[in-house]
Design a protein around this motif. Structure first.
Motif, short mmCIF file in Angstrom:
data_model
loop_
_atom_site.label_atom_id
_atom_site.label_comp_id
_atom_site.label_asym_id
_atom_site.label_seq_id
_atom_site.Cartn_x
_atom_site.Cartn_y
_atom_site.Cartn_z
N UNK A 98 1.10 -1.58 -0.39
CA UNK A 98 -0.11 -0.26 -0.17
C UNK A 98 1.21 1.27 0.05
N UNK A 99 1.66 1.45 0.84
CA UNK A 99 2.67 2.63 0.67
C UNK A 99 3.76 2.51 -0.23
N UNK A 104 4.80 9.18 -5.00
CA UNK A 104 3.79 9.85 -5.90
C UNK A 104 4.85 9.85 -7.26
N UNK A 105 5.58 8.84 -7.32
CA UNK A 105 6.21 8.33 -8.61
C UNK A 105 5.59 6.80 -9.59
N UNK A 106 4.78 6.02 -8.78
CA UNK A 106 4.23 5.07 -9.31
C UNK A 106 2.52 5.32 -9.22
N UNK A 113 -5.04 12.05 -6.33
CA UNK A 113 -3.71 12.20 -4.89
C UNK A 113 -4.33 11.49 -3.99
N UNK A 114 -5.48 11.76 -4.51
CA UNK A 114 -6.93 11.61 -3.50
C UNK A 114 -6.31 9.53 -2.86
N UNK A 115 -6.75 9.46 -3.76
CA UNK A 115 -6.68 7.86 -3.87
C UNK A 115 -5.18 6.89 -3.47
N UNK A 116 -4.36 7.71 -3.27
CA UNK A 116 -3.04 7.97 -3.24
C UNK A 116 -3.10 8.01 -1.94
N UNK A 121 -2.57 6.25 4.41
CA UNK A 121 -2.93 6.42 5.56
C UNK A 121 -3.21 4.70 6.38
N UNK A 122 -3.60 4.06 5.11
CA UNK A 122 -4.27 2.44 5.79
C UNK A 122 -2.79 2.36 5.54
#
Length: 216
Positions: A98-99, A104-106, A113-116, A121-122
């Protein structure tokens, strides 16, 4: 750039902590015990080493281990410590995925950006859960051993578990603190265009209507 650096730092610390938790779970040098008095054990140069999976006898001429296979007869602190450490090890894989995918590079399909941010956070919460599991196990286990028999010192595995749990807690906290996107990479949703007719700034249309707004 600062956002990405914090996220990379948190991911690296969490990954190192995950490795420490795996090392602590797989090895059996959690505590050093003594069946006799401390003075006798020092004079005989014979100590016992105890972990989650085996009990060992350590001396200059002997190193013998007995596996703890009788699950039903094991003390509650051993079984609980086993379960918590296994859970911590298993949580590390989805947390890292998840991390890493929130970097940002993936770029994934239909990624925003909201999904990232949600994925990050998860993943950070999972790393903190790993740290909690590791701390409970590495604190409860030596207390349980001390109540049963003489506890002389802590072993390498216990220190690895403490360091790994601390790194997971630190890395997860840093990842949770990484909020928002970099100011140098503005999001398309917050973009505006200038209308010559009205002289006012208006929000940019979605990508599908970009051709229409370009002709204004």
């Amino acid at each position: 750039m600062a956002h990405m650096c914090r996220q990379i730092t948190g991911s690296a610390a969490s990954c190192a902590g995950w490795v420490g938790i795996i090392v602590a779970t797989a090895t059996n040098d959690w505590v050093r015990t003594c069946d006799y008095t401390v003075a006798t054990c020092v004079r005989m140069d014979e100590l016992g080493s105890r972990g989650l999976w085996a009990e060992c006898v350590i001396s200059p001429s002997l190193y013998h281990c007995v596996a703890l296979n009788q699950i039903l007869t094991l003390p509650a602190y051993v079984q609980t410590s086993r379960a918590l450490m296994i859970c911590a090890c298993l949580l590390g894989l989805p947390a890292m995925l998840l991390v890493l995918t929130s970097m940002p590079c993936v770029r994934l399909q239909n990624d925003t950006s909201a999904i990232k941010q949600i994925r990050a956070r998860v993943g950070g919460v999972l790393f903190i859960l790993m740290a909690v599991c590791g701390i409970i196990s590495t604190v409860w286990f030596p207390i349980g051993v001390h109540r049963e028999e003489g506890l002389m010192s802590f072993g390498f595995s216990l220190y690895a578990g403490w360091v790994g749990s601390a790194l997971c807690l630190l890395g997860g906290s840093v990842i949770l603190c990484c909020r928002g996107t970099d100011p140098g990479t503005p999001s398309r949703e917050n973009s505006f265009y200038y209308s010559r007719q009205g002289g006012t700034a208006m929000p940019l249309d979605p990508p599908a209507n970009h051709a229409k707004s370009a002709r204004v």
